[in-house]
Design a protein around this motif. Structure first.
Motif, PDB file in Angstrom:
ATOM      1  N   GLU A 196       0.823  -1.216   0.000  1.00 11.41           N
ATOM      2  CA  GLU A 196       0.000   0.000   0.000  1.00 11.41           C
ATOM      3  C   GLU A 196       0.860   1.270   0.000  1.00 11.41           C
ATOM      4  OE1 GLU A 196      -2.615  -1.325  -0.406  1.00 11.41           O
ATOM      5  OE2 GLU A 196      -3.190  -2.797   1.093  1.00 11.41           O
ATOM      6  N   ASN A 197       0.409   2.298  -0.726  1.00  9.89           N
ATOM      7  CA  ASN A 197       1.108   3.577  -0.639  1.00  9.89           C
ATOM      8  C   ASN A 197       0.561   4.393   0.524  1.00  9.89           C
ATOM      9  OD1 ASN A 197      -1.147   5.220  -1.396  1.00  9.89           O
ATOM     10  ND2 ASN A 197      -0.824   4.627  -3.536  1.00  9.89           N
ATOM     11  N   SER A 198       1.200   5.515   0.814  1.00  4.46           N
ATOM     12  CA  SER A 198       0.890   6.228   2.060  1.00  4.46           C
ATOM     13  C   SER A 198      -0.510   6.848   2.047  1.00  4.46           C
ATOM     14  CB  SER A 198       1.949   7.288   2.350  1.00  4.46           C
ATOM     15  OG  SER A 198       1.830   8.323   1.403  1.00  4.46           O
ATOM     16  N   ASP A 199      -1.041   7.192   0.860  1.00  2.00           N
ATOM     17  CA  ASP A 199      -2.421   7.690   0.795  1.00  2.00           C
ATOM     18  C   ASP A 199      -3.408   6.615   1.250  1.00  2.00           C
ATOM     19  OD1 ASP A 199      -1.622  10.099  -0.083  1.00  2.00           O
ATOM     20  OD2 ASP A 199      -2.455   9.928  -2.123  1.00  2.00           O
ATOM     21  N   VAL A 200      -3.193   5.404   0.750  1.00  4.63           N
ATOM     22  CA  VAL A 200      -4.067   4.284   1.129  1.00  4.63           C
ATOM     23  C   VAL A 200      -3.981   4.039   2.633  1.00  4.63           C
ATOM     24  CG1 VAL A 200      -4.470   1.798   0.856  1.00  4.63           C
ATOM     25  CG2 VAL A 200      -3.943   3.209  -1.153  1.00  4.63           C
ATOM     26  N   ILE A 201      -2.765   4.072   3.161  1.00  2.00           N
ATOM     27  CA  ILE A 201      -2.573   3.838   4.602  1.00  2.00           C
ATOM     28  C   ILE A 201      -3.260   4.931   5.417  1.00  2.00           C
ATOM     29  CG2 ILE A 201      -0.819   3.791   6.440  1.00  2.00           C
ATOM     30  CD1 ILE A 201       1.000   2.324   4.325  1.00  2.00           C
ATOM     31  N   ASP A 202      -3.074   6.188   4.998  1.00  2.00           N
ATOM     32  CA  ASP A 202      -3.733   7.292   5.719  1.00  2.00           C
ATOM     33  C   ASP A 202      -5.252   7.129   5.684  1.00  2.00           C
ATOM     34  OD1 ASP A 202      -1.310   8.352   6.284  1.00  2.00           O
ATOM     35  OD2 ASP A 202      -1.419  10.013   4.860  1.00  2.00           O
ATOM     36  N   HIS A 203      -5.788   6.725   4.529  1.00  2.00           N
ATOM     37  CA  HIS A 203      -7.223   6.525   4.411  1.00  2.00           C
ATOM     38  C   HIS A 203      -7.694   5.421   5.362  1.00  2.00           C
ATOM     39  CE1 HIS A 203     -11.229   6.152   2.777  1.00  2.00           C
ATOM     40  NE2 HIS A 203     -11.013   4.871   2.534  1.00  2.00           N
ATOM     41  N   ARG A 204      -6.957   4.313   5.359  1.00  2.00           N
ATOM     42  CA  ARG A 204      -7.318   3.197   6.245  1.00  2.00           C
ATOM     43  C   ARG A 204      -7.274   3.588   7.712  1.00  2.00           C
ATOM     44  NH1 ARG A 204      -5.298  -2.702   4.310  1.00  2.00           N
ATOM     45  NH2 ARG A 204      -6.500  -2.747   2.377  1.00  2.00           N
ATOM     46  N   MET A 205      -6.271   4.362   8.055  1.00  2.00           N
ATOM     47  CA  MET A 205      -6.157   4.805   9.456  1.00  2.00           C
ATOM     48  C   MET A 205      -7.338   5.702   9.819  1.00  2.00           C
ATOM     49  SD  MET A 205      -3.748   3.458  11.147  1.00  2.00           S
ATOM     50  CE  MET A 205      -3.704   4.533  12.593  1.00  2.00           C
ATOM     51  N   SER A 206      -7.729   6.566   8.882  1.00  2.00           N
ATOM     52  CA  SER A 206      -8.846   7.465   9.179  1.00  2.00           C
ATOM     53  C   SER A 206     -10.157   6.674   9.323  1.00  2.00           C
ATOM     54  CB  SER A 206      -8.889   8.560   8.102  1.00  2.00           C
ATOM     55  OG  SER A 206     -10.179   8.708   7.588  1.00  2.00           O
ATOM     56  N   VAL A 207     -10.329   5.634   8.471  1.00  2.00           N
ATOM     57  CA  VAL A 207     -11.496   4.755   8.601  1.00  2.00           C
ATOM     58  C   VAL A 207     -11.450   4.041   9.963  1.00  2.00           C
ATOM     59  CG1 VAL A 207     -12.606   2.648   7.725  1.00  2.00           C
ATOM     60  CG2 VAL A 207     -11.821   4.414   6.115  1.00  2.00           C
ATOM     61  N   ALA A 208     -10.260   3.552  10.332  1.00  2.00           N
ATOM     62  CA  ALA A 208     -10.113   2.812  11.589  1.00  2.00           C
ATOM     63  C   ALA A 208     -10.486   3.690  12.787  1.00  2.00           C
ATOM     64  CB  ALA A 208      -8.691   2.278  11.745  1.00  2.00           C
ATOM     65  N   VAL A 209     -10.059   4.962  12.757  1.00  2.00           N
ATOM     66  CA  VAL A 209     -10.368   5.867  13.867  1.00  2.00           C
ATOM     67  C   VAL A 209     -11.876   6.115  13.921  1.00  2.00           C
ATOM     68  CG1 VAL A 209     -10.060   8.214  14.770  1.00  2.00           C
ATOM     69  CG2 VAL A 209      -8.084   6.904  13.949  1.00  2.00           C
ATOM     70  N   ASP A 210     -12.505   6.325  12.728  1.00  2.00           N
ATOM     71  CA  ASP A 210     -13.970   6.485  12.694  1.00  2.00           C
ATOM     72  C   ASP A 210     -14.656   5.248  13.276  1.00  2.00           C
ATOM     73  OD1 ASP A 210     -13.748   8.936  11.575  1.00  2.00           O
ATOM     74  OD2 ASP A 210     -14.282   8.323   9.528  1.00  2.00           O
ATOM     75  N   GLU A 211     -14.177   4.071  12.885  1.00  2.00           N
ATOM     76  CA  GLU A 211     -14.777   2.826  13.369  1.00  2.00           C
ATOM     77  C   GLU A 211     -14.625   2.698  14.879  1.00  2.00           C
ATOM     78  OE1 GLU A 211     -14.636  -0.143   9.497  1.00  2.00           O
ATOM     79  OE2 GLU A 211     -12.989  -0.245  10.937  1.00  2.00           O
ATOM     80  N   MET A 212     -13.481   3.119  15.366  1.00  2.00           N
ATOM     81  CA  MET A 212     -13.250   2.984  16.810  1.00  2.00           C
ATOM     82  C   MET A 212     -14.213   3.833  17.627  1.00  2.00           C
ATOM     83  SD  MET A 212      -9.355   2.096  17.697  1.00  2.00           S
ATOM     84  CE  MET A 212      -8.514   2.328  16.153  1.00  2.00           C
ATOM     85  N   ASN A 213     -14.705   4.920  17.032  1.00  2.00           N
ATOM     86  CA  ASN A 213     -15.710   5.723  17.750  1.00  2.00           C
ATOM     87  C   ASN A 213     -17.016   4.955  17.957  1.00  2.00           C
ATOM     88  OD1 ASN A 213     -14.392   8.204  18.327  1.00  2.00           O
ATOM     89  ND2 ASN A 213     -14.425   8.652  16.139  1.00  2.00           N
ATOM     90  N   LEU A 214     -17.198   3.872  17.186  1.00  2.00           N
ATOM     91  CA  LEU A 214     -18.424   3.070  17.319  1.00  2.00           C
ATOM     92  C   LEU A 214     -18.350   2.081  18.487  1.00  2.00           C
ATOM     93  CD1 LEU A 214     -19.057   2.453  13.520  1.00  2.00           C
ATOM     94  CD2 LEU A 214     -20.136   4.170  14.993  1.00  2.00           C
ATOM     95  N   ILE A 215     -17.217   2.061  19.160  1.00  2.00           N
ATOM     96  CA  ILE A 215     -17.047   1.151  20.301  1.00  2.00           C
ATOM     97  C   ILE A 215     -18.126   1.368  21.351  1.00  2.00           C
ATOM     98  CG2 ILE A 215     -15.489   2.613  21.677  1.00  2.00           C
ATOM     99  CD1 ILE A 215     -13.837   0.115  22.211  1.00  2.00           C
TER     100      ILE A 215
END
Lengths: 205, 205
Positions: free
Chosen positions: A139-158
């Protein structure tokens, strides 16, 4: 006999849901893995009822219409979903069922099956999650940044889950999940359901 | 650091609270035993702060007046109670505390410390409880019948507890209680308290 529990194991992409789930099933062989239905073509070696329930598009849409799925989603032109009937039969026979699923799917299950035990698997830190996502290579860094941002959004659903389990080490995470299953079986509400039968044991005394 | 948990272990007389609690402390040495205050005279070998906090009647009544006890009772002319300060200090330092107490005392603790984890220990059946009470010898059948009737009344109070643990076998009961403690540490609410700090770990990523 007590009814089984539906254990819903979820968490952001890259947190290690699959690895933890596989390890857990090895340690606790009586735990039933929830088998998904799908419209995709079986791959070599995949067995009906073990890996998936393979359905035609018409059959799957009929299941949707009959509300026979705890959740479903369409992904790259194929349907994937969790048949309610399989889960209910296992629970009725006293067996615990584990469903490994991504964060949005778990919340759909909660709408239809609120009595499930909803466990959110977390990385020890966001640094570690980033390392794990990066570590997959390619993965390139844009993809990684996108995934991290999705992960943080998902974590708010805890907040919609019952438990937060940190996956710092697979053995430790499995131990925590096994403890949660044991503890949930000891919840007062479950005992109360059979309390009258318990009190009747004094008649025989 | 996460705050410790107050584990309140209760159940009817004869169910084996003391045996289970002793075994649990041997298996889990970091678990702190809640030390009671009492006005009775120390017996040979009893150590202040380990077996009891020994108090004069005036000191004890002063603790009652200052609301410094989670619960107290008078028994054969002596006061017995649970000092709040000792429990709070242990919890603040991140340690879990176990309080073994009879059913009525546990409910008093719940009034003052609702965030505790309230575990009700049960016999496998009322037959078994009767055998255990009878097995202690000496008692006549009127006494045994009275004790059984008290035990059944106490068991109806299980509805105020969080968990029901069957003491069919000491090892199994200890395992269930240890699982409950681990699971309670994983409750989403406890994680949420430190969630902002967790999310801040992305800044360093």
């Amino acid at each position: 006999m007590n009814r089984g529990l539906l254990i819903v194991l979820s968490g952001p992409s890259g947190v290690g849901k699959g690895t933890v789930c596989t390890q857990l099933r090895q340690k606790q062989s009586e735990l039933i893995y929830s088998v998904s239905a799908t419209t995709r073509t079986p791959r070599q070696g995949e067995i009906e009822g073990i890996n998936y329930f393979f359905k035609s598009r018409e059959q799957f849409q009929d299941m949707i219409a009959r509300d026979a799925l705890l959740e479903y989603a369409e992904y790259v032109g194929n349907y994937y979903g969790t048949p309610r009937d399989f889960v209910e039969r296992m629970l009725d026979s006293g067996k615990d069922v584990i469903l490994e699923i991504e964060v949005q799917g778990a919340l759909k299950v909660k709408e239809k099956f609120a009595e499930g035990v909803f466990i959110f698997l977390l990385p020890p830190s966001l640094d570690v999650l980033k390392q794990r996502i990066t570590g997959r290579g390619t993965e390139n860094s844009d993809v990684i940044d996108h995934r991290m941002s999705v992960a943080v959004d998902e974590m708010n659903l805890i907040r919609y889950y019952d438990y937060a389990v940190v996956n710092d080490e697979i053995e430790a995470a499995c131990h925590r999940i096994q403890s949660i299953i044991t503890a949930e079986h000891c919840r007062k509400e479950r005992f109360m359901a059979g309390f009258d039968a318990f009190k009747a044991t004094t008649e025989k005394a």
